[in-house]
Design a protein around this motif. Structure first.
Motif, PDB file in Angstrom:
ATOM      1  N   TYR A 139      -9.785  -6.243  -0.989  1.00  9.48           N
ATOM      2  CA  TYR A 139      -9.976  -5.260  -2.062  1.00  9.48           C
ATOM      3  C   TYR A 139      -8.632  -4.647  -2.417  1.00  9.48           C
ATOM      4  N   ALA A 140      -8.680  -3.490  -3.057  1.00  5.65           N
ATOM      5  CA  ALA A 140      -7.483  -2.728  -3.408  1.00  5.65           C
ATOM      6  C   ALA A 140      -6.513  -3.543  -4.253  1.00  5.65           C
ATOM      7  N   ALA A 141      -6.952  -3.986  -5.425  1.00  4.21           N
ATOM      8  CA  ALA A 141      -6.061  -4.730  -6.313  1.00  4.21           C
ATOM      9  C   ALA A 141      -4.934  -3.841  -6.805  1.00  4.21           C
ATOM     10  N   HIS A 142      -3.710  -4.350  -6.676  1.00  3.59           N
ATOM     11  CA  HIS A 142      -2.510  -3.667  -7.166  1.00  3.59           C
ATOM     12  C   HIS A 142      -1.864  -4.520  -8.254  1.00  3.59           C
ATOM     13  N   TYR A 143      -1.096  -3.866  -9.109  1.00  2.00           N
ATOM     14  CA  TYR A 143      -0.454  -4.554 -10.225  1.00  2.00           C
ATOM     15  C   TYR A 143       1.040  -4.220 -10.215  1.00  2.00           C
ATOM     16  N   PRO A 144       1.893  -5.208  -9.924  1.00  2.83           N
ATOM     17  CA  PRO A 144       3.333  -4.941  -9.911  1.00  2.83           C
ATOM     18  C   PRO A 144       3.803  -4.451 -11.283  1.00  2.83           C
ATOM     19  N   LEU A 168       0.816  -1.216   0.000  1.00  6.04           N
ATOM     20  CA  LEU A 168       0.000   0.000   0.000  1.00  6.04           C
ATOM     21  C   LEU A 168       0.850   1.266   0.000  1.00  6.04           C
ATOM     22  N   GLN A 169       2.047   1.188   0.583  1.00  9.11           N
ATOM     23  CA  GLN A 169       2.897   2.374   0.702  1.00  9.11           C
ATOM     24  C   GLN A 169       3.972   2.468  -0.366  1.00  9.11           C
ATOM     25  N   ASN A 170       3.895   1.609  -1.391  1.00  9.06           N
ATOM     26  CA  ASN A 170       4.888   1.648  -2.471  1.00  9.06           C
ATOM     27  C   ASN A 170       4.205   1.766  -3.831  1.00  9.06           C
ATOM     28  N   PRO A 171       3.684   2.965  -4.146  1.00  8.09           N
ATOM     29  CA  PRO A 171       2.916   3.140  -5.383  1.00  8.09           C
ATOM     30  C   PRO A 171       3.748   3.103  -6.658  1.00  8.09           C
ATOM     31  N   LEU A 172       5.072   3.202  -6.567  1.00  8.56           N
ATOM     32  CA  LEU A 172       5.888   3.127  -7.783  1.00  8.56           C
ATOM     33  C   LEU A 172       6.021   1.688  -8.277  1.00  8.56           C
ATOM     34  N   THR A 173       6.029   0.737  -7.345  1.00 11.61           N
ATOM     35  CA  THR A 173       6.146  -0.672  -7.716  1.00 11.61           C
ATOM     36  C   THR A 173       4.791  -1.332  -7.878  1.00 11.61           C
ATOM     37  N   PHE A 174       3.824  -0.930  -7.051  1.00 13.07           N
ATOM     38  CA  PHE A 174       2.480  -1.527  -7.088  1.00 13.07           C
ATOM     39  C   PHE A 174       1.470  -0.439  -7.444  1.00 13.07           C
ATOM     40  N   VAL A 175       0.936  -0.514  -8.662  1.00 14.03           N
ATOM     41  CA  VAL A 175       0.025   0.517  -9.152  1.00 14.03           C
ATOM     42  C   VAL A 175      -1.408  -0.006  -9.152  1.00 14.03           C
ATOM     43  N   ARG A 176      -2.375   0.922  -9.328  1.00 14.09           N
ATOM     44  CA  ARG A 176      -3.793   0.571  -9.223  1.00 14.09           C
ATOM     45  C   ARG A 176      -4.520   0.468 -10.556  1.00 14.09           C
ATOM     46  N   ASP A 177      -3.919   0.896 -11.624  1.00 16.25           N
ATOM     47  CA  ASP A 177      -4.585   0.923 -12.931  1.00 16.25           C
ATOM     48  C   ASP A 177      -4.804  -0.504 -13.440  1.00 16.25           C
ATOM     49  N   LEU A 183      -9.440   6.068  -7.232  1.00 12.61           N
ATOM     50  CA  LEU A 183      -9.069   4.730  -6.771  1.00 12.61           C
ATOM     51  C   LEU A 183      -8.271   3.943  -7.796  1.00 12.61           C
ATOM     52  N   PHE A 184      -8.563   4.153  -9.073  1.00 10.18           N
ATOM     53  CA  PHE A 184      -7.954   3.351 -10.126  1.00 10.18           C
ATOM     54  C   PHE A 184      -6.948   4.140 -10.956  1.00 10.18           C
ATOM     55  N   LEU A 226       5.692 -12.448  -7.532  1.00  8.79           N
ATOM     56  CA  LEU A 226       4.481 -11.779  -7.983  1.00  8.79           C
ATOM     57  C   LEU A 226       4.754 -11.257  -9.391  1.00  8.79           C
ATOM     58  N   ARG A 227       4.063 -11.837 -10.349  1.00 12.60           N
ATOM     59  CA  ARG A 227       4.329 -11.522 -11.748  1.00 12.60           C
ATOM     60  C   ARG A 227       3.810 -10.140 -12.111  1.00 12.60           C
ATOM     61  N   ALA A 228       4.565  -9.433 -12.945  1.00  7.18           N
ATOM     62  CA  ALA A 228       4.158  -8.108 -13.393  1.00  7.18           C
ATOM     63  C   ALA A 228       2.764  -8.148 -13.999  1.00  7.18           C
ATOM     64  N   ASN A 229       1.914  -7.216 -13.564  1.00  3.64           N
ATOM     65  CA  ASN A 229       0.576  -7.004 -14.102  1.00  3.64           C
ATOM     66  C   ASN A 229      -0.422  -8.111 -13.771  1.00  3.64           C
ATOM     67  N   ASP A 230      -0.074  -8.982 -12.811  1.00  2.00           N
ATOM     68  CA  ASP A 230      -1.057  -9.899 -12.241  1.00  2.00           C
ATOM     69  C   ASP A 230      -1.604  -9.258 -10.972  1.00  2.00           C
ATOM     70  N   PRO A 231      -2.911  -9.329 -10.718  1.00  2.00           N
ATOM     71  CA  PRO A 231      -3.499  -8.608  -9.581  1.00  2.00           C
ATOM     72  C   PRO A 231      -3.068  -9.154  -8.229  1.00  2.00           C
ATOM     73  N   VAL A 232      -2.717  -8.241  -7.344  1.00  2.00           N
ATOM     74  CA  VAL A 232      -2.368  -8.551  -5.962  1.00  2.00           C
ATOM     75  C   VAL A 232      -3.392  -7.840  -5.087  1.00  2.00           C
ATOM     76  N   VAL A 233      -4.252  -8.609  -4.430  1.00  2.00           N
ATOM     77  CA  VAL A 233      -5.355  -8.053  -3.635  1.00  2.00           C
ATOM     78  C   VAL A 233      -4.970  -8.058  -2.156  1.00  2.00           C
ATOM     79  N   ILE A 234      -5.273  -6.969  -1.470  1.00  2.00           N
ATOM     80  CA  ILE A 234      -4.974  -6.860  -0.046  1.00  2.00           C
ATOM     81  C   ILE A 234      -6.156  -7.386   0.763  1.00  2.00           C
ATOM     82  N   SER A 235      -5.908  -8.338   1.636  1.00  2.00           N
ATOM     83  CA  SER A 235      -6.942  -8.794   2.570  1.00  2.00           C
ATOM     84  C   SER A 235      -6.844  -7.945   3.827  1.00  2.00           C
TER      85      SER A 235
END
Length: 462
Positions: A291-296, A68-77, A106-107, A307-316
């Protein structure tokens, strides 16, 4: 495919690839057991968030906070989503309205996110806390007046109180006139209930509201968004309103219902304040569960998994908040250290107003019905079997019937202020996407005498 528990109580995976299924009645009846099994696999593990939709679910508090605190590596788009772009996500999947891209804060990432979020946060910053509390109390009074005179002295707290209360508050905060407020409530309620055409009703009502505010600006959230220096287009304003409305309704409904049930339960210490019940709900029964799917942006190693690039990582958020490794340090943590409102640049910008609404709603219930109690134990209550939210299905209550009358003196409709926690839900994206341009004057009126119209008439003593 149905998931079954094996002899050890560990959730069995989907036969095709052994993923734990994060949906259905078995998950709904024991989410904690599923999270415990997933934690045994590491800080994250692959799950099916919906039929045919695989995501990496993060159950570790530390790992979730890191992402959640690393938006350069994990993006929301979510336009990066590999499986979606490759046609491997069912077009009718319930995951799409929750995870699919839409042009809101959000996205979005980078400059686009900063622009949209600034408009939202600046608009929310003008919220009058006293007004918000009074508006919540007034909405609560009206709803309680509708069921408290029941001769049986019984009601269903979720349907009669927790679900409609945020909608009344938001219709006021958005500056809706009575007829448009009715349609907004019909639209968003229909979206949650799966009513055909509800998304068009909501989108159309909000488009007309925006057109109205262009002609006649007001002291409300809609006008503030439209007049912000970020110069949002009408479509962008509509997308932010849809997100605020859909996101504020479901989490607040869950928080009000769970906090009320928890406070009324035998497990609750009678000398603790309502605020503590809401805080405990946010920690142990996070309204936004997964929720809050991120994409490496590139392949990332996490706890021995790639965690593969552009595969969704969801925060529980639910699993992270109850992480056993965190429990031993909970006493040293701030009461606000939970992740129920997220963290980092995409954290909820309305967490303080949301908390105030939840506390005021529970306090109003207890003040108006001082002998209210549940008709079943807290442990007997059923939870909605969905991965996205942690919400009770019903909360049956009983009380001494009473007569509650409308205010004796007319009151003006309160000025609109503030908003609540953003979050998406089923149909919200379609509501924004399908919203027509401002309707002409001869557009068909919605049914008269809806919830918001009746509420405003009640405040005037009519």
């Amino acid at each position: 495919m149905q998931q079954h528990l094996n002899g050890t109580g560990i959730p069995a995976g989907c036969p095709a690839h052994q993923n734990v299924q994060l949906f259905g009645p078995e998950f709904g009846s024991d989410p904690e057991g599923h999270y415990a099994h997933l934690r045994s696999l590491g800080p994250s593990a692959p799950v099916d968030i919906a039929p045919g939709v695989e995501v990496e679910l993060v159950t570790s508090y530390d790992a979730g906070l890191h992402i959640l605190q690393n938006p350069l590596t994990f993006v929301r788009d979510s336009r990066r989503w590999n499986a979606l772009n490759e046609g491997r996500v069912p077009q009718d999947s319930p995951a799409l309205p929750m995870m699919g891209y839409r042009p809101n804060a959000l996205f979005s990432d980078g400059a686009a996110h900063a622009r949209l979020r600034q408009a939202v946060t600046d608009s929310l910053a003008t919220v009058d806390e006293l007004h918000l509390v009074r508006q919540t109390q007034q909405s609560a009074d009206y709803l309680i007046s509708r069921f408290s005179s029941d001769a049986r002295g019984q009601a269903e707290l979720m349907a009669d109180y927790a679900q409609p209360l945020p909608l009344l508050v938001f219709s006021d905060l958005f500056g809706c006139p009575p007829e448009l407020g009715d349609r907004v409530i019909v639209g968003i309620t229909g979206i949650f209930e799966g009513t055909p055409g509800a998304d068009e009703v909501l989108g159309g009502a909000l488009a007309e509201l925006i057109a109205l505010k262009r002609r006649s600006p007001g002291d409300d959230l809609t006008t503030r968004l439209m007049q912000h220096s970020a110069a949002l287009t009408d479509e962008e304003v509509l997308h932010q309103l849809v997100t605020l409305l859909s996101g504020g309704t479901a989490p607040l409904t869950a928080a009000i219902g769970t906090s009320s049930a928890l406070y009324l339960s035998n497990e609750w210490q009678s000398n603790l304040p309502v605020e503590d019940a809401v805080v405990q709900t946010l920690w142990n029964y996070a309204p936004i569960a997964n929720y809050a799917a991120h994409y490496p942006t590139h392949d990332v190693e996490l706890g021995g998994r790639i965690l593969r690039a552009n595969d969704p990582v969801v925060i529980s958020f639910a699993a992270a908040n109850t992480d056993p490794r965190l429990r031993e340090h909970r006493e040293q943590l701030s009461a606000k250290a939970h992740l129920a409102f997220g963290a980092g640049p995409h954290a909820c910008p309305a967490k303080d107003p949301a908390f105030m609404i939840a506390v005021s709603a529970v306090e109003s219930l207890l003040n108006r019905l001082p002998d209210v109690e549940m008709r079943v134990t807290f442990k007997e209550l059923a939870w909605v079997p969905a991965p996205w939210s942690r919400s009770l299905v019903t909360v049956p209550i009983r009380f001494t019937p009473r007569v509650v009358t409308a205010p004796t003196a007319p009151r003006p409709a309160p000025a609109a202020q503030g908003a609540a926690q953003p979050h998406s839900d089923t149909g919200a994206h379609r509501a924004a996407q399908s919203a027509p341009r401002p309707a002409p004057a001869h557009a068909s009126p919605s049914p008269k005498g809806g919830l918001f119209t009746r509420f405003l008439a009640w405040t005037r003593g009519e």
